[in-house]
Motif scaffolding. Structure first.
Motif, PDB file in Angstrom:
ATOM      1  N   ASP A   5      55.782  18.724  65.107  1.00 37.67           N
ATOM      2  CA  ASP A   5      54.554  19.410  65.507  1.00 37.67           C
ATOM      3  C   ASP A   5      53.533  18.422  66.055  1.00 37.67           C
ATOM      4  O   ASP A   5      52.865  18.692  67.054  1.00 37.67           O
ATOM      5  CB  ASP A   5      53.972  20.162  64.304  1.00 37.67           C
ATOM      6  CG  ASP A   5      52.783  21.012  64.692  1.00 37.67           C
ATOM      7  OD1 ASP A   5      53.006  22.077  65.286  1.00 37.67           O
ATOM      8  OD2 ASP A   5      51.649  20.604  64.394  1.00 37.67           O
ATOM      9  N   GLY A   6      53.407  17.256  65.432  1.00 36.44           N
ATOM     10  CA  GLY A   6      52.465  16.252  65.910  1.00 36.44           C
ATOM     11  C   GLY A   6      52.866  15.699  67.267  1.00 36.44           C
ATOM     12  O   GLY A   6      52.010  15.489  68.140  1.00 36.44           O
ATOM     13  N   ARG A   7      54.156  15.451  67.468  1.00 31.66           N
ATOM     14  CA  ARG A   7      54.600  14.944  68.766  1.00 31.66           C
ATOM     15  C   ARG A   7      54.371  15.967  69.866  1.00 31.66           C
ATOM     16  O   ARG A   7      53.967  15.617  70.986  1.00 31.66           O
ATOM     17  CB  ARG A   7      56.075  14.561  68.686  1.00 31.66           C
ATOM     18  CG  ARG A   7      56.335  13.276  67.905  1.00 31.66           C
ATOM     19  CD  ARG A   7      57.743  12.770  68.137  1.00 31.66           C
ATOM     20  NE  ARG A   7      58.746  13.704  67.647  1.00 31.66           N
ATOM     21  CZ  ARG A   7      59.251  13.679  66.413  1.00 31.66           C
ATOM     22  NH1 ARG A   7      58.825  12.768  65.542  1.00 31.66           N
ATOM     23  NH2 ARG A   7      60.164  14.550  66.036  1.00 31.66           N
ATOM     24  N   GLU A   8      54.612  17.245  69.558  1.00 29.48           N
ATOM     25  CA  GLU A   8      54.357  18.280  70.555  1.00 29.48           C
ATOM     26  C   GLU A   8      52.870  18.358  70.903  1.00 29.48           C
ATOM     27  O   GLU A   8      52.487  18.503  72.069  1.00 29.48           O
ATOM     28  CB  GLU A   8      54.844  19.631  70.029  1.00 29.48           C
ATOM     29  CG  GLU A   8      54.644  20.773  71.015  1.00 29.48           C
ATOM     30  CD  GLU A   8      55.075  22.101  70.432  1.00 29.48           C
ATOM     31  OE1 GLU A   8      54.902  23.114  71.117  1.00 29.48           O
ATOM     32  OE2 GLU A   8      55.593  22.098  69.291  1.00 29.48           O
ATOM     33  N   ARG A   9      51.997  18.244  69.871  1.00 29.59           N
ATOM     34  CA  ARG A   9      50.566  18.260  70.125  1.00 29.59           C
ATOM     35  C   ARG A   9      50.146  17.046  70.950  1.00 29.59           C
ATOM     36  O   ARG A   9      49.313  17.132  71.850  1.00 29.59           O
ATOM     37  CB  ARG A   9      49.814  18.297  68.794  1.00 29.59           C
ATOM     38  CG  ARG A   9      48.323  18.595  68.933  1.00 29.59           C
ATOM     39  CD  ARG A   9      47.630  18.648  67.587  1.00 29.59           C
ATOM     40  NE  ARG A   9      48.260  19.620  66.697  1.00 29.59           N
ATOM     41  CZ  ARG A   9      49.004  19.309  65.662  1.00 29.59           C
ATOM     42  NH1 ARG A   9      49.231  18.031  65.360  1.00 29.59           N
ATOM     43  NH2 ARG A   9      49.543  20.226  64.901  1.00 29.59           N
ATOM     44  N   GLY A  10      50.729  15.880  70.640  1.00 30.58           N
ATOM     45  CA  GLY A  10      50.404  14.688  71.415  1.00 30.58           C
ATOM     46  C   GLY A  10      50.832  14.810  72.856  1.00 30.58           C
ATOM     47  O   GLY A  10      50.145  14.335  73.768  1.00 30.58           O
ATOM     48  N   GLN A  39      49.044  11.132  60.367  1.00 31.78           N
ATOM     49  CA  GLN A  39      49.197  11.173  61.813  1.00 31.78           C
ATOM     50  C   GLN A  39      49.021  12.597  62.309  1.00 31.78           C
ATOM     51  O   GLN A  39      49.602  13.525  61.754  1.00 31.78           O
ATOM     52  CB  GLN A  39      50.587  10.656  62.223  1.00 31.78           C
ATOM     53  CG  GLN A  39      50.881   9.238  61.728  1.00 31.78           C
ATOM     54  CD  GLN A  39      52.303   8.823  62.033  1.00 31.78           C
ATOM     55  OE1 GLN A  39      52.656   8.686  63.198  1.00 31.78           O
ATOM     56  NE2 GLN A  39      53.101   8.629  61.000  1.00 31.78           N
ATOM     57  N   VAL A  40      48.206  12.740  63.348  1.00 29.46           N
ATOM     58  CA  VAL A  40      47.943  14.047  63.948  1.00 29.46           C
ATOM     59  C   VAL A  40      48.773  14.240  65.209  1.00 29.46           C
ATOM     60  O   VAL A  40      49.342  15.298  65.442  1.00 29.46           O
ATOM     61  CB  VAL A  40      46.445  14.210  64.276  1.00 29.46           C
ATOM     62  CG1 VAL A  40      46.184  15.545  64.965  1.00 29.46           C
ATOM     63  CG2 VAL A  40      45.609  14.113  63.005  1.00 29.46           C
ATOM     64  N   PHE A  41      48.863  13.218  66.039  1.00 27.89           N
ATOM     65  CA  PHE A  41      49.533  13.329  67.330  1.00 27.89           C
ATOM     66  C   PHE A  41      50.870  12.581  67.362  1.00 27.89           C
ATOM     67  O   PHE A  41      51.367  12.240  68.422  1.00 27.89           O
ATOM     68  CB  PHE A  41      48.626  12.794  68.441  1.00 27.89           C
ATOM     69  CG  PHE A  41      47.346  13.558  68.576  1.00 27.89           C
ATOM     70  CD1 PHE A  41      47.318  14.774  69.226  1.00 27.89           C
ATOM     71  CD2 PHE A  41      46.165  13.075  68.017  1.00 27.89           C
ATOM     72  CE1 PHE A  41      46.145  15.483  69.354  1.00 27.89           C
ATOM     73  CE2 PHE A  41      44.988  13.781  68.141  1.00 27.89           C
ATOM     74  CZ  PHE A  41      44.974  14.998  68.809  1.00 27.89           C
ATOM     75  N   SER A  42      51.443  12.290  66.220  1.00 31.31           N
ATOM     76  CA  SER A  42      52.748  11.644  66.143  1.00 31.31           C
ATOM     77  C   SER A  42      53.307  11.903  64.754  1.00 31.31           C
ATOM     78  O   SER A  42      52.707  12.604  63.945  1.00 31.31           O
ATOM     79  CB  SER A  42      52.627  10.132  66.412  1.00 31.31           C
ATOM     80  OG  SER A  42      51.729   9.525  65.483  1.00 31.31           O
ATOM     81  N   GLY A  43      54.472  11.325  64.451  1.00 30.38           N
ATOM     82  CA  GLY A  43      55.049  11.476  63.119  1.00 30.38           C
ATOM     83  C   GLY A  43      56.062  12.591  63.059  1.00 30.38           C
ATOM     84  O   GLY A  43      57.262  12.349  63.073  1.00 30.38           O
ATOM     85  N   GLY A  44      55.621  13.830  63.033  1.00 31.38           N
ATOM     86  CA  GLY A  44      56.530  14.966  62.926  1.00 31.38           C
ATOM     87  C   GLY A  44      56.683  15.691  64.248  1.00 31.38           C
ATOM     88  O   GLY A  44      56.004  15.391  65.238  1.00 31.38           O
TER      89      GLY A  44
END
Length: 395
Positions: free
Chosen positions: A371-376, A364-369
Protein backbone atom coordinates in the motif's frame (compact mmCIF):
# COMPACT_ATOMS: atom_id res chain seq x y z
CA UNK A 1 -86.95 18.16 -20.17
CA UNK A 2 -87.30 14.39 -20.26
CA UNK A 3 -84.40 14.07 -22.70
CA UNK A 4 -82.28 16.37 -20.51
CA UNK A 5 -82.94 14.28 -17.40
CA UNK A 6 -82.10 11.09 -19.30
CA UNK A 7 -78.87 12.69 -20.51
CA UNK A 8 -77.92 13.82 -17.01
CA UNK A 9 -78.59 10.38 -15.59
CA UNK A 10 -76.54 8.83 -18.39
CA UNK A 11 -73.60 11.18 -17.65
CA UNK A 12 -73.83 10.32 -13.95
CA UNK A 13 -73.95 6.63 -14.83
CA UNK A 14 -70.86 6.96 -17.04
CA UNK A 15 -69.02 8.75 -14.22
CA UNK A 16 -70.07 6.03 -11.79
CA UNK A 17 -68.94 3.34 -14.21
CA UNK A 18 -65.55 5.05 -14.51
CA UNK A 19 -65.22 5.20 -10.72
CA UNK A 20 -66.15 1.51 -10.39
CA UNK A 21 -63.62 0.58 -13.09
CA UNK A 22 -60.85 2.55 -11.36
CA UNK A 23 -61.63 1.06 -7.95
CA UNK A 24 -61.62 -2.50 -9.34
CA UNK A 25 -58.30 -1.82 -11.03
CA UNK A 26 -56.96 -0.25 -7.82
CA UNK A 27 -58.03 -3.31 -5.79
CA UNK A 28 -56.31 -5.62 -8.30
CA UNK A 29 -53.06 -3.63 -8.25
CA UNK A 30 -53.12 -3.62 -4.44
CA UNK A 31 -53.43 -7.41 -4.41
CA UNK A 32 -50.48 -7.63 -6.78
CA UNK A 33 -48.66 -5.16 -4.53
CA UNK A 34 -48.45 -7.80 -1.80
CA UNK A 35 -45.78 -9.49 -3.91
CA UNK A 36 -44.41 -6.50 -5.84
CA UNK A 37 -43.21 -3.26 -4.26
CA UNK A 38 -43.60 -1.45 -7.58
CA UNK A 39 -47.29 -2.37 -7.76
CA UNK A 40 -47.79 -1.29 -4.15
CA UNK A 41 -46.19 2.11 -4.82
CA UNK A 42 -48.25 2.45 -8.00
CA UNK A 43 -51.48 1.72 -6.14
CA UNK A 44 -50.65 4.22 -3.39
CA UNK A 45 -49.36 7.07 -5.58
CA UNK A 46 -51.31 6.91 -8.85
CA UNK A 47 -54.78 6.02 -7.50
CA UNK A 48 -56.14 9.54 -6.99
CA UNK A 49 -54.80 11.14 -10.19
CA UNK A 50 -55.97 8.14 -12.25
CA UNK A 51 -59.43 8.33 -10.64
CA UNK A 52 -59.68 12.06 -11.33
CA UNK A 53 -58.52 11.78 -14.94
CA UNK A 54 -60.77 8.81 -15.76
CA UNK A 55 -63.86 10.35 -14.15
CA UNK A 56 -63.38 13.71 -15.88
CA UNK A 57 -62.83 11.98 -19.21
CA UNK A 58 -66.03 9.92 -18.79
CA UNK A 59 -68.08 12.99 -17.79
CA UNK A 60 -66.72 14.97 -20.73
CA UNK A 61 -67.60 12.21 -23.20
CA UNK A 62 -71.07 11.87 -21.69
CA UNK A 63 -71.84 15.57 -22.03
CA UNK A 64 -70.33 15.78 -25.50
CA UNK A 65 -72.13 12.78 -27.01
CA UNK A 66 -75.18 12.11 -24.86
CA UNK A 67 -76.47 15.54 -23.90
CA UNK A 68 -77.86 17.88 -26.48
CA UNK A 69 -77.30 21.59 -26.80
CA UNK A 70 -78.05 23.61 -23.63
CA UNK A 71 -77.08 26.93 -22.11
CA UNK A 72 -73.52 26.97 -20.85
CA UNK A 73 -72.50 23.81 -22.73
CA UNK A 74 -69.39 25.38 -24.26
CA UNK A 75 -67.93 26.88 -21.04
CA UNK A 76 -68.71 23.67 -19.13
CA UNK A 77 -66.90 21.53 -21.70
CA UNK A 78 -63.97 23.97 -21.68
CA UNK A 79 -63.75 23.73 -17.90
CA UNK A 80 -63.85 19.92 -18.04
CA UNK A 81 -61.07 19.91 -20.66
CA UNK A 82 -58.89 22.10 -18.43
CA UNK A 83 -59.53 19.88 -15.41
CA UNK A 84 -58.79 16.76 -17.45
CA UNK A 85 -55.48 18.21 -18.69
CA UNK A 86 -54.49 19.07 -15.11
CA UNK A 87 -55.49 15.59 -13.87
CA UNK A 88 -53.60 13.93 -16.72
CA UNK A 89 -50.47 15.95 -15.91
CA UNK A 90 -50.88 14.91 -12.26
CA UNK A 91 -51.12 11.28 -13.36
CA UNK A 92 -47.99 11.50 -15.53
CA UNK A 93 -46.04 13.11 -12.68
CA UNK A 94 -47.22 10.38 -10.29
CA UNK A 95 -46.13 7.63 -12.68
CA UNK A 96 -42.72 9.25 -13.13
CA UNK A 97 -42.29 9.53 -9.35
CA UNK A 98 -43.19 5.84 -8.93
CA UNK A 99 -40.54 4.82 -11.46
CA UNK A 100 -37.92 7.04 -9.84
CA UNK A 101 -38.76 5.67 -6.38
CA UNK A 102 -38.41 2.15 -7.75
CA UNK A 103 -34.96 3.03 -9.11
CA UNK A 104 -33.92 4.53 -5.75
CA UNK A 105 -35.23 1.50 -3.85
CA UNK A 106 -33.28 -0.84 -6.10
CA UNK A 107 -30.03 1.07 -5.67
CA UNK A 108 -29.91 1.62 -1.91
CA UNK A 109 -27.10 3.69 -0.42
CA UNK A 110 -26.99 2.13 3.06
CA UNK A 111 -24.38 -0.43 2.00
CA UNK A 112 -20.58 -0.32 2.50
CA UNK A 113 -19.56 0.04 -1.17
CA UNK A 114 -22.13 2.57 -2.36
CA UNK A 115 -20.18 4.78 -4.77
CA UNK A 116 -22.21 3.92 -7.89
CA UNK A 117 -25.42 3.89 -5.89
CA UNK A 118 -24.83 7.42 -4.56
CA UNK A 119 -24.07 8.63 -8.09
CA UNK A 120 -27.34 7.16 -9.37
CA UNK A 121 -29.30 8.57 -6.42
CA UNK A 122 -27.95 12.06 -7.09
CA UNK A 123 -28.86 11.90 -10.77
CA UNK A 124 -32.33 10.49 -10.07
CA UNK A 125 -33.09 13.18 -7.48
CA UNK A 126 -32.04 15.95 -9.88
CA UNK A 127 -33.99 14.39 -12.77
CA UNK A 128 -37.06 14.09 -10.54
CA UNK A 129 -37.11 17.82 -9.90
CA UNK A 130 -36.45 18.62 -13.55
CA UNK A 131 -39.17 16.19 -14.69
CA UNK A 132 -41.81 17.53 -12.31
CA UNK A 133 -40.98 21.12 -13.29
CA UNK A 134 -41.19 20.21 -17.00
CA UNK A 135 -44.54 18.45 -16.53
CA UNK A 136 -45.98 21.46 -14.69
CA UNK A 137 -44.76 23.87 -17.37
CA UNK A 138 -46.10 21.71 -20.21
CA UNK A 139 -49.44 21.27 -18.47
CA UNK A 140 -49.83 25.01 -18.00
CA UNK A 141 -48.84 25.56 -21.62
CA UNK A 142 -51.46 23.09 -22.89
CA UNK A 143 -54.11 24.65 -20.65
CA UNK A 144 -53.33 28.13 -21.96
CA UNK A 145 -53.48 26.90 -25.54
CA UNK A 146 -57.12 25.91 -25.02
CA UNK A 147 -58.04 29.60 -24.94
CA UNK A 148 -58.55 30.95 -28.50
CA UNK A 149 -57.30 34.42 -27.58
CA UNK A 150 -53.98 33.10 -26.35
CA UNK A 151 -53.53 30.99 -29.51
CA UNK A 152 -54.06 34.12 -31.57
CA UNK A 153 -51.27 35.83 -29.66
CA UNK A 154 -48.89 32.96 -30.33
CA UNK A 155 -47.28 34.59 -33.37
CA UNK A 156 -46.49 37.84 -31.56
CA UNK A 157 -45.21 35.95 -28.52
CA UNK A 158 -42.84 33.93 -30.70
CA UNK A 159 -41.68 37.09 -32.44
CA UNK A 160 -40.76 38.72 -29.14
CA UNK A 161 -39.34 35.56 -27.57
CA UNK A 162 -35.77 36.60 -28.26
CA UNK A 163 -36.13 39.91 -26.45
CA UNK A 164 -38.04 38.35 -23.58
CA UNK A 165 -35.46 35.58 -23.16
CA UNK A 166 -32.61 38.09 -23.01
CA UNK A 167 -34.42 40.17 -20.38
CA UNK A 168 -35.30 37.08 -18.35
CA UNK A 169 -31.74 35.79 -18.54
CA UNK A 170 -30.35 39.10 -17.27
CA UNK A 171 -32.95 39.30 -14.50
CA UNK A 172 -32.42 35.71 -13.33
CA UNK A 173 -28.72 35.34 -14.05
CA UNK A 174 -27.87 34.09 -10.58
CA UNK A 175 -30.78 31.64 -10.46
CA UNK A 176 -30.05 30.25 -13.91
CA UNK A 177 -26.39 29.91 -12.98
CA UNK A 178 -27.33 27.81 -9.96
CA UNK A 179 -29.69 25.67 -12.07
CA UNK A 180 -27.00 24.91 -14.64
CA UNK A 181 -24.51 24.30 -11.81
CA UNK A 182 -26.94 21.79 -10.27
CA UNK A 183 -27.20 19.92 -13.58
CA UNK A 184 -23.43 19.98 -13.89
CA UNK A 185 -23.00 18.53 -10.40
CA UNK A 186 -25.55 15.80 -11.11
CA UNK A 187 -23.68 14.45 -14.13
CA UNK A 188 -20.05 15.49 -13.56
CA UNK A 189 -19.60 13.28 -10.46
CA UNK A 190 -17.81 16.08 -8.60
CA UNK A 191 -20.13 15.68 -5.61
CA UNK A 192 -22.96 13.27 -4.84
CA UNK A 193 -25.57 12.71 -2.17
CA UNK A 194 -23.98 11.20 0.97
CA UNK A 195 -20.47 12.33 -0.02
CA UNK A 196 -18.31 13.45 2.92
CA UNK A 197 -16.93 16.93 2.20
CA UNK A 198 -15.09 19.77 3.89
CA UNK A 199 -16.50 23.18 2.92
CA UNK A 200 -16.07 26.53 4.63
CA UNK A 201 -13.82 24.77 7.19
CA UNK A 202 -16.74 22.53 8.15
CA UNK A 203 -16.77 18.73 7.90
CA UNK A 204 -20.07 17.18 6.92
CA UNK A 205 -22.14 15.04 4.56
CA UNK A 206 -24.09 16.02 1.46
CA UNK A 207 -27.65 15.61 2.68
CA UNK A 208 -29.60 17.10 -0.24
CA UNK A 209 -28.62 18.26 -3.71
CA UNK A 210 -31.12 20.32 -5.71
CA UNK A 211 -30.97 22.50 -8.80
CA UNK A 212 -30.38 25.65 -6.77
CA UNK A 213 -28.80 24.71 -3.43
CA UNK A 214 -26.87 21.99 -1.62
CA UNK A 215 -27.59 21.09 2.01
CA UNK A 216 -24.55 19.86 3.96
CA UNK A 217 -25.21 18.10 7.26
CA UNK A 218 -22.41 19.12 9.63
CA UNK A 219 -21.08 16.49 12.02
CA UNK A 220 -22.83 18.19 14.96
CA UNK A 221 -26.23 18.05 13.14
CA UNK A 222 -26.14 21.63 11.91
CA UNK A 223 -27.06 22.31 8.27
CA UNK A 224 -24.89 24.36 5.93
CA UNK A 225 -26.89 25.61 2.94
CA UNK A 226 -24.77 26.56 -0.07
CA UNK A 227 -25.73 27.52 -3.65
CA UNK A 228 -24.91 24.88 -6.21
CA UNK A 229 -22.61 27.35 -7.98
CA UNK A 230 -20.35 27.23 -4.90
CA UNK A 231 -19.23 23.70 -5.81
CA UNK A 232 -18.41 24.71 -9.39
CA UNK A 233 -16.52 27.91 -8.60
CA UNK A 234 -14.69 27.28 -5.29
CA UNK A 235 -12.38 24.50 -4.12
CA UNK A 236 -13.65 21.99 -1.57
CA UNK A 237 -12.55 18.64 -0.18
CA UNK A 238 -14.43 15.49 -1.19
CA UNK A 239 -13.33 12.61 1.03
CA UNK A 240 -15.45 9.97 -0.72
CA UNK A 241 -15.22 10.80 -4.42
CA UNK A 242 -13.56 7.51 -5.42
CA UNK A 243 -14.12 5.55 -2.22
CA UNK A 244 -15.07 5.89 1.41
CA UNK A 245 -11.75 4.63 2.84
CA UNK A 246 -9.63 7.53 4.13
CA UNK A 247 -6.46 8.24 6.10
CA UNK A 248 -6.16 10.36 9.23
CA UNK A 249 -3.52 11.47 11.71
CA UNK A 250 -3.09 11.81 15.47
CA UNK A 251 -0.14 13.96 16.58
CA UNK A 252 1.74 13.87 19.87
CA UNK A 253 4.62 16.01 21.22
CA UNK A 254 7.23 14.18 23.31
CA UNK A 255 10.72 14.75 24.63
CA UNK A 256 13.94 14.16 22.69
CA UNK A 257 14.74 11.24 24.97
CA UNK A 258 11.64 9.26 23.98
CA UNK A 259 12.12 5.72 22.76
CA UNK A 260 10.00 5.55 19.57
CA UNK A 261 9.83 1.81 18.95
CA UNK A 262 7.67 0.96 22.02
CA UNK A 263 5.21 3.66 20.95
CA UNK A 264 5.19 2.21 17.46
CA UNK A 265 4.41 -1.21 18.88
CA UNK A 266 1.64 0.28 21.02
CA UNK A 267 0.09 1.97 17.97
CA UNK A 268 0.11 -1.36 16.13
CA UNK A 269 -1.55 -3.06 19.11
CA UNK A 270 -4.24 -0.35 19.32
CA UNK A 271 -5.07 -0.62 15.61
CA UNK A 272 -5.15 -4.39 15.53
CA UNK A 273 -7.34 -4.48 18.62
CA UNK A 274 -9.95 -2.08 17.21
CA UNK A 275 -12.75 -2.86 14.75
CA UNK A 276 -12.47 0.71 13.45
CA UNK A 277 -9.19 0.00 11.66
CA UNK A 278 -9.47 -1.37 8.11
CA UNK A 279 -6.04 -3.04 8.14
CA UNK A 280 -4.40 -0.83 5.51
CA UNK A 281 -2.21 1.82 7.17
CA UNK A 282 -0.76 1.98 10.70
CA UNK A 283 2.35 4.18 10.74
CA UNK A 284 4.13 6.22 13.43
CA UNK A 285 6.65 8.79 12.18
CA UNK A 286 8.72 11.65 13.60
CA UNK A 287 7.53 14.59 11.52
CA UNK A 288 9.20 17.46 13.44
CA UNK A 289 12.00 17.96 15.97
CA UNK A 290 12.32 21.66 16.80
CA UNK A 291 11.65 23.84 19.82
CA UNK A 292 12.88 21.23 22.30
CA UNK A 293 10.19 18.66 21.44
CA UNK A 294 9.76 15.79 19.03
CA UNK A 295 6.46 15.60 17.15
CA UNK A 296 5.10 12.14 16.45
CA UNK A 297 2.42 11.60 13.86
CA UNK A 298 0.34 8.44 13.86
CA UNK A 299 -1.19 7.78 10.44
CA UNK A 300 -4.09 5.32 10.43
CA UNK A 301 -6.82 4.31 7.99
CA UNK A 302 -10.51 3.42 8.24
CA UNK A 303 -13.37 2.44 5.98
CA UNK A 304 -15.22 5.75 6.32
CA UNK A 305 -14.84 9.22 7.76
CA UNK A 306 -16.88 8.53 10.91
CA UNK A 307 -14.84 5.45 11.82
CA UNK A 308 -11.65 7.36 11.10
CA UNK A 309 -12.58 10.12 13.55
CA UNK A 310 -13.24 7.64 16.35
CA UNK A 311 -10.06 5.72 15.52
CA UNK A 312 -7.95 8.88 15.66
CA UNK A 313 -9.39 9.77 19.05
CA UNK A 314 -8.74 6.23 20.28
CA UNK A 315 -5.12 6.24 19.05
CA UNK A 316 -4.46 9.63 20.64
CA UNK A 317 -5.96 8.50 23.95
CA UNK A 318 -4.00 5.22 24.07
CA UNK A 319 -0.67 6.81 23.13
CA UNK A 320 -1.06 9.50 25.80
CA UNK A 321 -1.91 6.83 28.38
CA UNK A 322 1.07 4.71 27.31
CA UNK A 323 3.51 7.61 27.60
CA UNK A 324 2.16 8.50 31.04
CA UNK A 325 2.34 4.92 32.34
CA UNK A 326 5.53 3.59 30.74
CA UNK A 327 7.62 6.54 29.52
CA UNK A 328 6.87 9.38 31.88
CA UNK A 329 10.36 10.78 31.17
CA UNK A 330 9.20 11.27 27.58
CA UNK A 331 6.80 14.06 28.56
CA UNK A 332 7.70 17.41 26.95
CA UNK A 333 10.02 19.49 29.15
CA UNK A 334 11.98 22.73 29.05
CA UNK A 335 15.79 22.45 29.41
CA UNK A 336 18.26 25.06 30.62
CA UNK A 337 22.08 24.66 30.39
CA UNK A 338 23.53 26.02 33.69
CA UNK A 339 27.10 24.69 33.43
CA UNK A 340 30.03 27.03 32.91
CA UNK A 341 31.52 27.68 29.53
CA UNK A 342 34.19 25.13 28.60
CA UNK A 343 33.08 22.53 31.17
CA UNK A 344 32.63 19.01 29.96
CA UNK A 345 29.07 17.84 29.90
CA UNK A 346 28.24 15.45 32.68
CA UNK A 347 25.66 12.80 33.02
CA UNK A 348 25.34 9.04 32.90
CA UNK A 349 24.87 7.21 29.68
CA UNK A 350 21.31 6.63 28.69
CA UNK A 351 21.78 2.89 28.30
CA UNK A 352 19.21 2.85 25.50
CA UNK A 353 19.27 -0.06 23.10
CA UNK A 354 20.81 0.70 19.72
CA UNK A 355 18.49 1.81 16.98
CA UNK A 356 17.39 -0.88 14.53
CA UNK A 357 19.47 -1.29 11.41
CA UNK A 358 16.63 -0.50 9.04
CA UNK A 359 13.38 1.47 9.29
CA UNK A 360 10.36 -0.34 10.67
CA UNK A 361 7.43 -0.91 8.28
CA UNK A 362 5.28 1.04 10.73
CA UNK A 363 7.55 4.07 10.20
CA UNK A 364 7.04 4.39 6.43
CA UNK A 365 4.18 6.05 4.56
CA UNK A 366 5.38 5.97 0.95
CA UNK A 367 7.44 2.75 1.07
CA UNK A 368 7.72 -0.51 3.02
CA UNK A 369 4.48 -2.32 2.20
CA UNK A 370 2.43 -2.73 -1.01
CA UNK A 371 0.00 0.00 0.00
CA UNK A 372 2.83 2.41 0.80
CA UNK A 373 4.66 1.70 -2.45
CA UNK A 374 1.47 2.24 -4.43
CA UNK A 375 0.89 5.56 -2.62
CA UNK A 376 4.48 6.59 -3.30
CA UNK A 377 4.05 5.80 -7.00
CA UNK A 378 0.94 7.97 -7.20
CA UNK A 379 2.46 10.98 -5.45
CA UNK A 380 6.05 10.81 -6.76
CA UNK A 381 7.21 12.52 -9.96
CA UNK A 382 8.95 10.83 -12.89
CA UNK A 383 12.13 8.90 -12.05
CA UNK A 384 14.02 10.54 -14.92
CA UNK A 385 13.90 14.37 -14.76
CA UNK A 386 14.40 14.52 -18.53
CA UNK A 387 10.90 13.09 -18.95
CA UNK A 388 9.33 16.41 -18.07
CA UNK A 389 11.43 18.43 -20.55
CA UNK A 390 9.22 17.81 -23.62
CA UNK A 391 6.08 18.82 -21.73
CA UNK A 392 7.78 21.96 -20.42
CA UNK A 393 8.98 22.88 -23.88
CA UNK A 394 5.55 22.22 -25.28
CA UNK A 395 4.04 24.52 -22.65
Amino acid sequence: MRDLMIGILTVVASAGAAIVFVEILHWTVRRIGRRSQLAADLAATAHRPFLAATTLFAVQLGIRWLLGDFDGRGPLLHLLVILFIAAFGWLVAALVLVLEDAALARWRTDVPDNLKRRRLKTQVVILRRVTVAAIVVLTLGVVLMTFPGIRALGASVLASAGVVSVIAALAAQSTLGNVFAGLQLAFSDAVRVDDVVVVEQEWGRIEELTLTYVAVQIWDDRRLILPTSYFTTKPFQNWTRTGSAVLGTAELDVDFGTDIEPLRAELRAVCEGSELWDGRVCVLQVTDAVGGNVRLRALVSANDAGSLWDLRCLVRERLVAYVWEHQRDALPRVRADLQRSGAAPAGPATGRAPAPAGPSPDAQVFSGGPDGRERGTRFAGPDDPTQIIPSVRGA
